[in-house]
Design a protein around this motif. Structure first.
Motif, PDB file in Angstrom:
ATOM      1  N   SER A 114      50.761  41.342  52.577  1.00 22.63           N
ATOM      2  CA  SER A 114      50.499  39.755  51.805  1.00 22.63           C
ATOM      3  C   SER A 114      51.979  39.106  51.869  1.00 22.63           C
ATOM      4  CB  SER A 114      49.868  40.021  50.476  1.00 22.63           C
ATOM      5  OG  SER A 114      48.580  40.779  50.533  1.00 22.63           O
ATOM      6  N   PHE A 154      49.535  32.107  50.450  1.00 20.29           N
ATOM      7  CA  PHE A 154      49.590  33.533  50.850  1.00 20.29           C
ATOM      8  C   PHE A 154      49.442  33.703  52.360  1.00 20.29           C
ATOM      9  CE2 PHE A 154      48.384  34.073  46.296  1.00 20.29           C
ATOM     10  CZ  PHE A 154      49.282  35.262  46.165  1.00 20.29           C
ATOM     11  N   THR A 182      53.953  34.449  41.762  1.00 23.98           N
ATOM     12  CA  THR A 182      52.844  35.269  41.858  1.00 23.98           C
ATOM     13  C   THR A 182      52.624  36.628  40.633  1.00 23.98           C
ATOM     14  OG1 THR A 182      53.865  37.233  43.194  1.00 23.98           O
ATOM     15  CG2 THR A 182      52.903  35.180  44.343  1.00 23.98           C
ATOM     16  N   THR A 195      49.834  40.741  46.385  1.00 20.37           N
ATOM     17  CA  THR A 195      48.418  40.647  46.852  1.00 20.37           C
ATOM     18  C   THR A 195      47.886  39.171  46.145  1.00 20.37           C
ATOM     19  OG1 THR A 195      46.144  41.291  46.635  1.00 20.37           O
ATOM     20  CG2 THR A 195      47.766  42.029  44.999  1.00 20.37           C
ATOM     21  N   PRO A 196      46.977  38.567  46.752  1.00 26.38           N
ATOM     22  CA  PRO A 196      46.526  37.249  46.487  1.00 26.38           C
ATOM     23  C   PRO A 196      45.708  37.832  44.895  1.00 26.38           C
ATOM     24  CG  PRO A 196      46.109  37.367  48.596  1.00 26.38           C
ATOM     25  CD  PRO A 196      46.509  38.698  48.268  1.00 26.38           C
ATOM     26  N   SER A 225      47.042  37.229  41.040  1.00 26.57           N
ATOM     27  CA  SER A 225      48.249  36.521  41.165  1.00 26.57           C
ATOM     28  C   SER A 225      48.233  35.480  39.978  1.00 26.57           C
ATOM     29  CB  SER A 225      48.375  35.588  42.447  1.00 26.57           C
ATOM     30  OG  SER A 225      49.409  34.699  42.685  1.00 26.57           O
ATOM     31  N   PRO A 275      46.702  30.836  41.488  1.00 24.73           N
ATOM     32  CA  PRO A 275      45.929  31.153  42.777  1.00 24.73           C
ATOM     33  C   PRO A 275      46.287  30.035  43.976  1.00 24.73           C
ATOM     34  CG  PRO A 275      44.968  30.012  40.872  1.00 24.73           C
ATOM     35  CD  PRO A 275      46.176  30.276  40.253  1.00 24.73           C
ATOM     36  N   TRP A 276      47.232  30.740  44.777  1.00 24.51           N
ATOM     37  CA  TRP A 276      47.567  30.016  45.913  1.00 24.51           C
ATOM     38  C   TRP A 276      46.607  30.245  47.050  1.00 24.51           C
ATOM     39  CZ3 TRP A 276      51.008  26.796  43.946  1.00 24.51           C
ATOM     40  CH2 TRP A 276      52.154  27.543  42.870  1.00 24.51           C
ATOM     41  N   VAL A 319      44.992  30.869  50.478  1.00 18.85           N
ATOM     42  CA  VAL A 319      45.159  31.932  51.380  1.00 18.85           C
ATOM     43  C   VAL A 319      44.995  31.884  52.735  1.00 18.85           C
ATOM     44  CG1 VAL A 319      44.505  34.483  51.665  1.00 18.85           C
ATOM     45  CG2 VAL A 319      44.742  33.674  49.364  1.00 18.85           C
ATOM     46  N   PHE A 362      38.205  34.758  48.676  1.00 18.21           N
ATOM     47  CA  PHE A 362      39.144  33.662  48.520  1.00 18.21           C
ATOM     48  C   PHE A 362      38.907  32.213  49.171  1.00 18.21           C
ATOM     49  CE2 PHE A 362      41.356  37.200  46.939  1.00 18.21           C
ATOM     50  CZ  PHE A 362      42.241  36.542  45.821  1.00 18.21           C
TER      51      PHE A 362
END
Length: 162
Positions: free
Chosen positions: A53, A65, A100, A108-109, A112, A115-116, A118, A151
């Motif tokens: 990631s 991500f 993050t 890892t998403p 985080s 919340p970016w 993915v 996601f």
């Protein structure tokens, strides 16, 4: 959580976010590894079943991500095309941590602090993969397709062999 409480550990944040999303993950402690090949051997899997990631910075200061299988690296032209921008870069470790809440090697998403979006390499689909679990000394297994769905990730050809 009251003001005096310590923040949740990285792997606890991952577990809580996964549960909130209805995503089944198996988080476990693992010994340190000095390479992707060593990590895969410790986990009893192939290097390509470990997903990295990576935090990527856009020119507007936002992040995303990029999830790529072990043995592969981001293809910058492909990722720029998938994102629809003409400039992306890997931020310094401290910037990734600030974006993050996770140190490099644990990102890892899941869980985080922000919340970016993915982006997942097409080679990850249809597999059970291992990933960082938000804290050194921990990894997780997850079904890649379930992670992608949780996601609403963009799946694209975004990598090249290392």
């Amino acid at each position: 959580m009251s003001a005096g409480d310590a923040p949740a550990s990285g792997h606890a944040r991952v577990a809580a976010d996964a549960a909130e999303r209805g995503l089944e993950v198996e988080i476990f402690a693992r010994p340190a590894a000095n390479s992707l090949t060593e990590a895969a051997a410790l986990l009893g899997i192939e290097p390509g079943d470990i997903v990295k990631s990576l935090v990527v910075k856009r020119s507007d200061g936002t992040f995303l991500f990029a999830l790529v299988p072990g043995g592969r690296a981001i293809s910058w032209p492909k990722l720029r095309a998938a994102v629809g921008v003409n400039k992306l870069q890997m931020p310094h470790a401290e910037v990734a941590l600030a974006a993050t809440g996770y140190e490099r090697g644990t990102i890892t998403p899941l869980g985080s602090t922000t919340p970016w979006p993915v982006f997942v390499d097409v080679g990850v689909r249809g597999r059970r993969v291992a990933m960082g679990a938000g804290e050194h000394g921990y990894s997780m297994f997850v079904e890649a397709d379930a992670l992608i769905a949780a996601f609403e990730a963009t799946v694209a050809d975004i990598s090249v062999p290392e």
